[in-house]
Design a protein around this motif. Structure first.
Motif, PDB file in Angstrom:
ATOM      1  N   LYS A  60      57.862  57.956  29.430  1.00  0.00           N
ATOM      2  CA  LYS A  60      58.321  58.033  30.819  1.00  0.00           C
ATOM      3  C   LYS A  60      58.091  59.438  31.369  1.00  0.00           C
ATOM      4  O   LYS A  60      57.659  59.611  32.520  1.00  0.00           O
ATOM      5  CB  LYS A  60      59.804  57.675  30.910  1.00  0.00           C
ATOM      6  N   TYR A  61      58.391  60.447  30.560  1.00  0.00           N
ATOM      7  CA  TYR A  61      58.191  61.830  31.001  1.00  0.00           C
ATOM      8  C   TYR A  61      56.722  62.071  31.347  1.00  0.00           C
ATOM      9  O   TYR A  61      56.398  62.654  32.389  1.00  0.00           O
ATOM     10  CB  TYR A  61      58.642  62.807  29.912  1.00  0.00           C
ATOM     11  N   LEU A  62      55.830  61.638  30.471  1.00  0.00           N
ATOM     12  CA  LEU A  62      54.400  61.848  30.706  1.00  0.00           C
ATOM     13  C   LEU A  62      53.935  61.098  31.945  1.00  0.00           C
ATOM     14  O   LEU A  62      53.144  61.612  32.736  1.00  0.00           O
ATOM     15  CB  LEU A  62      53.600  61.406  29.481  1.00  0.00           C
ATOM     16  N   LYS A  63      54.429  59.883  32.133  1.00  0.00           N
ATOM     17  CA  LYS A  63      54.008  59.095  33.302  1.00  0.00           C
ATOM     18  C   LYS A  63      54.432  59.788  34.590  1.00  0.00           C
ATOM     19  O   LYS A  63      53.737  59.715  35.605  1.00  0.00           O
ATOM     20  CB  LYS A  63      54.588  57.683  33.226  1.00  0.00           C
ATOM     21  N   LEU A 100      62.332  59.939  34.949  1.00  0.00           N
ATOM     22  CA  LEU A 100      62.815  61.156  34.298  1.00  0.00           C
ATOM     23  C   LEU A 100      64.305  61.125  33.976  1.00  0.00           C
ATOM     24  O   LEU A 100      64.716  61.613  32.910  1.00  0.00           O
ATOM     25  CB  LEU A 100      62.510  62.363  35.191  1.00  0.00           C
ATOM     26  N   LEU A 101      65.124  60.588  34.855  1.00  0.00           N
ATOM     27  CA  LEU A 101      66.570  60.636  34.629  1.00  0.00           C
ATOM     28  C   LEU A 101      66.989  59.875  33.369  1.00  0.00           C
ATOM     29  O   LEU A 101      67.739  60.409  32.542  1.00  0.00           O
ATOM     30  CB  LEU A 101      67.313  60.126  35.874  1.00  0.00           C
ATOM     31  N   PRO A 102      66.504  58.636  33.165  1.00  0.00           N
ATOM     32  CA  PRO A 102      66.857  57.970  31.901  1.00  0.00           C
ATOM     33  C   PRO A 102      66.244  58.655  30.687  1.00  0.00           C
ATOM     34  O   PRO A 102      66.850  58.695  29.613  1.00  0.00           O
ATOM     35  CB  PRO A 102      66.316  56.546  32.068  1.00  0.00           C
ATOM     36  N   ALA A 103      65.025  59.221  30.848  1.00  0.00           N
ATOM     37  CA  ALA A 103      64.402  59.936  29.730  1.00  0.00           C
ATOM     38  C   ALA A 103      65.245  61.141  29.344  1.00  0.00           C
ATOM     39  O   ALA A 103      65.434  61.435  28.151  1.00  0.00           O
ATOM     40  CB  ALA A 103      62.994  60.371  30.110  1.00  0.00           C
ATOM     41  N   MET A 130      50.180  53.013  25.047  1.00  0.00           N
ATOM     42  CA  MET A 130      51.221  53.445  24.121  1.00  0.00           C
ATOM     43  C   MET A 130      52.502  52.642  24.302  1.00  0.00           C
ATOM     44  O   MET A 130      53.197  52.312  23.331  1.00  0.00           O
ATOM     45  CB  MET A 130      51.490  54.939  24.308  1.00  0.00           C
ATOM     46  N   GLU A 131      52.822  52.315  25.548  1.00  0.00           N
ATOM     47  CA  GLU A 131      54.054  51.572  25.803  1.00  0.00           C
ATOM     48  C   GLU A 131      54.019  50.165  25.203  1.00  0.00           C
ATOM     49  O   GLU A 131      55.064  49.531  25.028  1.00  0.00           O
ATOM     50  CB  GLU A 131      54.299  51.497  27.314  1.00  0.00           C
TER      51      GLU A 131
END
Length: 874
Positions: free
Chosen positions: A540-543, A559-562, A525-526
């Motif tokens: 990013k969240y899913l990873k 997670l933080l940037p997401a 997907m990326e």
């Protein structure tokens, strides 16, 4: 002449006895009746006559729902149960407490909220009154964009059972599912669950299932094995439908032709039985064939004459296939064409579709179906009428028997099937218009066979999303992969559809624990061009949720940037998920202030929403907070958070959430030393998990209950519990609770004075525990060390104890309660291996101070008693 019920009087009587026992609440062992027979044996006719009898002879009249599974819809989970709910909804006037459609939907919302959420996707009239949900669904399917959803662990099986019980408070309920050989996995599991749970409480619910014997063995062996097990346990009554006998033939002929059986030669009756092997459908088709060949003739209004036996028996078709071939080949061309089109749509079909494809008036099609194909040739039956929207209706008909449809459809070439499925799919698409999502599964199947990959991708994506929303990740994966295959065949880049399909695959695989597959799809997907910022953030969240694979990314760096992206774009749902994940990660790293900061933000966000989904997530957050508070040593906050979570789960009637929180509160009472209260809460938690048949939670709860029972001296019950769940945990490879099971079995063996067995269990616990398990790993090594000491293996015992101490003294270790337990075990260990009393007292005192901080009174008292005994020695 009209075909009436005959030849199944004995079976009908048994069915009526079964129903009366349930209706009158007389003692009975099962609410499930299974009809087993070959294709054409008369199961469906028996069901129809039985339900007609209930309508005319029983008062109060029961609510009756009869549906069939279809081979065509095996990738659509729970479909028969949605159809049953729609049938019960239409009979609302018979209910004492559910008098109309609006009230029916309110009851569904109260008792089975997960099903109310799913109903607008596949239901018909049920959805029409829930305007807000319906409009949201329509808008979402129109947008065709990324719509990530989180698959919550919702107890859909128990909710449906509770709904059935609620409906049956007024009148008895009869639930019939035919053709179970074609049931999808989820339908089979829910059917079995209801069958097992119904006898546990008083109710007036009769569950009836029917299947073709031969097809069941090949198409649905798992469900057949379940039925066999139910029968062995006397939780089901199986009624095998035998072939017709000569006596049954006599009864049938008397009923059909209004003539005494003695007027029909015994040779004819015997030959008919031997020729057809007593198959009722074959027999009736032969009789119809003889009428068409003028070997059985109607004279006057109601007088049938049979030609001589030799004339009648000459040149009989030698199989059911042959007689169907002769009957259908004799039809006029216009009738054959209509039947062919009908067979392509399925076991049931729509008059409006036939009219549109053939370009003839609907009135003419309806007349042909009723007068010719139903009354004259007896090949189809009239069904129901569906109101799609204002002034738009679908008139449903069905083949009199599935074998008739199968014969017609199977004689089509692959090219004919492809072309006709395209036509039927296009017409259904036009007929349903904006309500296409109601029949997305049908459309996807038609365009799959038609090889229209553009439309297959469109509707297959909707079906995949629907399956995720129906808590059926395996079906979602099947449809998502079908969509990706269609896109590859189109050889074009539709990044929007491809991206959303990959999202479904990722979430379904994560839910099933297939993390390598999930990671592969995340990476795919990326690589998609033109992903917007929210979609990149969601990747990013899913990873961050993938726990295996080659990625070395720190979850915080994902997670933080997401989170910042989700905040900027006001993606509230994604913000709440990310906050919860961050709180968990910081807690596991011992950074409880950061964990509390993110938990508090998430709680404030969800409390402002107050919808059922947000409340469910809010309950989970409070449960998390309680767990983190225990790890941080704040027992007051842990108890407060547990109670808040329990209140929320009780408010939204989330049985699983209630069970989890009762177990957590039982654990706190265990720490406080309130063992009787702990046992009561934990036992109730286990009972609820057993009602839900949640195997994982049964293992966890039973292990926690065994822990309390051991301390309370109920060693025999604890041992039975642990030995019962050990093989299940092994089968599930439950590495989380297997070490705990072996730790507690080791304690039981010690109490039984079996030191060798205690050591075996202790060592087993160390071999399967994961090194990062802060709760079980140090305790497993401590248990093994103490047991090895009991059998004289001092060097080995020292090795295990050193390993346990090293774990809890690591700077990343956060679980204070476990640290105190290990310190206390270490102090006892040293008291048996050294004379360093001061060192032992110092270690014991450290453990006691932690127990005091955590309000673990029972453990603190044990430390005090131990220290008194040591000081006595000084």
């Amino acid at each position: 002449m009209e075909y009436l019920f005959a030849g199944r009087e004995k079976e009908l009587q048994k069915m009526e006895l079964f129903y009366r026992a349930i209706e009158n609440q007389t003692p009975h062992t099962s609410n499930l009746l299974i009809l087993e027979g070959e294709a054409g044996s008369g199961k469906s006719s028996l069901i129809k006559h039985f339900t007609n009898t209930l309508k005319t002879l029983h008062h109060p009249q029961p609510l009756i729902g009869v549906v069939s599974c279809e081979l065509f819809s095996r990738e659509s989970s729970f479909l028969p149960f949605f159809q049953l709910l729609d049938i019960y909804r239409s009979q609302g006037g018979f209910l004492s407490r559910i008098s109309n459609l609006e009230q029916f939907n309110r009851v569904v919302g109260e008792v089975a909220p997960a099903w109310l959420k799913m109903l607008p996707i596949v239901g018909n009239a049920v959805a029409e009154t829930v305007a807000t949900i319906r409009n949201n669904q329509e808008n979402r399917y129109k947008q065709n964009n990324f719509a990530p959803s989180q698959l919550l662990d919702t107890d859909v099986y128990n909710q449906f059972l509770k709904l059935l019980r609620k409906i049956s408070e007024g009148n008895p309920v009869v639930l019939v599912i035919d053709d179970l050989q074609w049931a999808d996995d989820e339908t089979g599991h829910l059917f079995s669950y209801i069958a097992r749970k119904l006898p546990e409480t008083n109710n007036k619910i009769a569950l009836i299932g029917a299947y073709r014997s031969y097809d069941m063995k090949s198409d649905n062996k798992n469900l057949l094995d379940t039925f066999t097990d139910l029968e062995k346990r006397k939780e089901a009554i199986t009624l095998k439908i035998p072939p017709f006998t000569v006596e049954d033939i006599s009864s049938l002929l008397e009923t059909l032709y209004k003539t005494n059986s003695t007027e029909i030669s015994s040779e004819f009756r015997t030959k008919l039985i031997s020729h057809t092997n007593g198959n009722p459908l074959f027999i009736t088709e032969i009789l119809k064939h003889l009428e068409e060949e003028h070997k059985i003739i109607l004279v006057g209004d109601n007088n049938w004459q049979f030609k001589s036996t030799n004339d009648i028996l000459s040149d009989l078709p030698d199989s059911l296939h042959a007689v169907l071939e002769q009957r259908i080949e004799k039809l006029e061309k216009r009738l054959k064409e209509l039947l062919t089109l009908a067979s392509v749509e399925g076991g049931s079909f729509t008059a409006e579709i036939l009219a549109k494809i053939k370009n003839i008036e609907l009135a003419e099609v309806l007349n042909t179906l009723v007068e010719d194909l139903s009354k004259n040739y007896r090949l189809v039956n009239e069904g129901s009428e569906i109101e799609i929207s204002l002034n738009t209706f679908a008139s449903l008909y069905e083949f009199r028997h599935g074998l008739i449809r199968d014969y017609i459809y199977n004689n089509l070439s692959q090219t004919q099937k492809r072309i006709l499925h395209q036509q039927v799919g296009n017409c259904l698409e036009s007929l349903y218009g904006r309500k296409y999502f109601l029949i997305a599964n049908q459309l996807a199947n038609h365009f799959l066979i038609a090889k229209d990959y553009q439309k297959l991708a469109r509707y297959g994506l909707i079906v995949a999303r629907q399956e995720m929303e129906k808590f059926s990740p395996r079906q979602a994966i099947w449809w998502a992969n079908t969509v990706l295959d269609a896109l590859r065949r189109l050889d074009e880049s539709n990044n929007t559809v491809r991206g959303e399909t990959l999202l479904i695959l990722i979430q379904a695989n994560i839910h099933l624990g297939n993390h390598n597959d999930a990671l592969s799809k995340i990476n795919e997907m990326e690589l998609i061009e033109d992903l917007d910022e929210v979609q990149k953030g969601f990747c990013k969240y899913l990873k961050s949720n993938v726990t295996v694979g080659e990625t070395q990314d720190d979850p915080l760096e994902l997670l933080l940037p997401a989170l910042e992206v989700f905040r900027i774009h006001n993606e509230i749902q994604l913000v709440s998920w990310t906050l919860r994940r961050l709180a968990h990660i910081f807690a596991t790293r011992g950074k409880f202030e950061d964990s509390e900061k993110y938990s508090s933000e998430c709680i404030n966000l969800l409390e402002s929403l107050q919808d059922s989904a947000s409340l469910e997530t809010l309950g989970m957050i409070w449960s998390d907070v309680a767990e983190y508070a225990i790890a941080a040593g704040d027992m007051r906050k842990a108890e407060e958070a547990n109670q808040k979570a329990l209140n929320i789960f009780q408010q939204i009637k989330n049985k699983k959430g209630v069970a989890v929180m009762l177990g957590n509160l039982g654990g706190l009472e265990y720490m406080y030393g309130n063992l009787a209260k702990s046992e009561t809460l934990t036992r109730r938690s286990v009972e609820l998990f057993r009602e839900m048949e949640d195997v994982g939670k049964i293992i966890e709860g039973s292990d926690n209950l065994a822990r309390v029972l051991i301390i309370r001296g109920k060693v025999a019950e604890a041992k039975r519990l642990l030995l019962d769940i050990e093989p299940i945990a092994l089968q599930m490879n439950d590495v989380g609770f297997l070490p705990e099971i072996y730790i507690h079995l080791s304690q039981v063996a010690t109490l039984e004075k079996d030191a060798e067995q205690a050591a075996i269990y202790g060592i087993k616990s160390t071999r399967i525990v994961t090194s990062d398990d802060q709760y079980s790993a140090p305790r497993a090594f401590c248990t093994a060390a103490l047991c090895l000491l009991d059998v004289g293996k001092v060097d080995q015992a020292n090795h295990y104890m050193d390993h346990a101490i090293k774990m809890v003294n690591d700077t990343s270790f956060t679980f204070l309660y476990v640290k105190a337990l290990v310190y206390f075990d270490y102090a006892q260990f040293l008291s048996r291996t050294t004379n360093q009393i001061k060192q032992i007292l110092q270690i014991s005192n450290e453990a006691g101070q932690i127990f005091l901080q955590l309000n673990a009174r029972r453990d603190f008292e044990k430390v005090n008693d131990f220290e008194k005994s040591l000081k006595g020695k000084i």
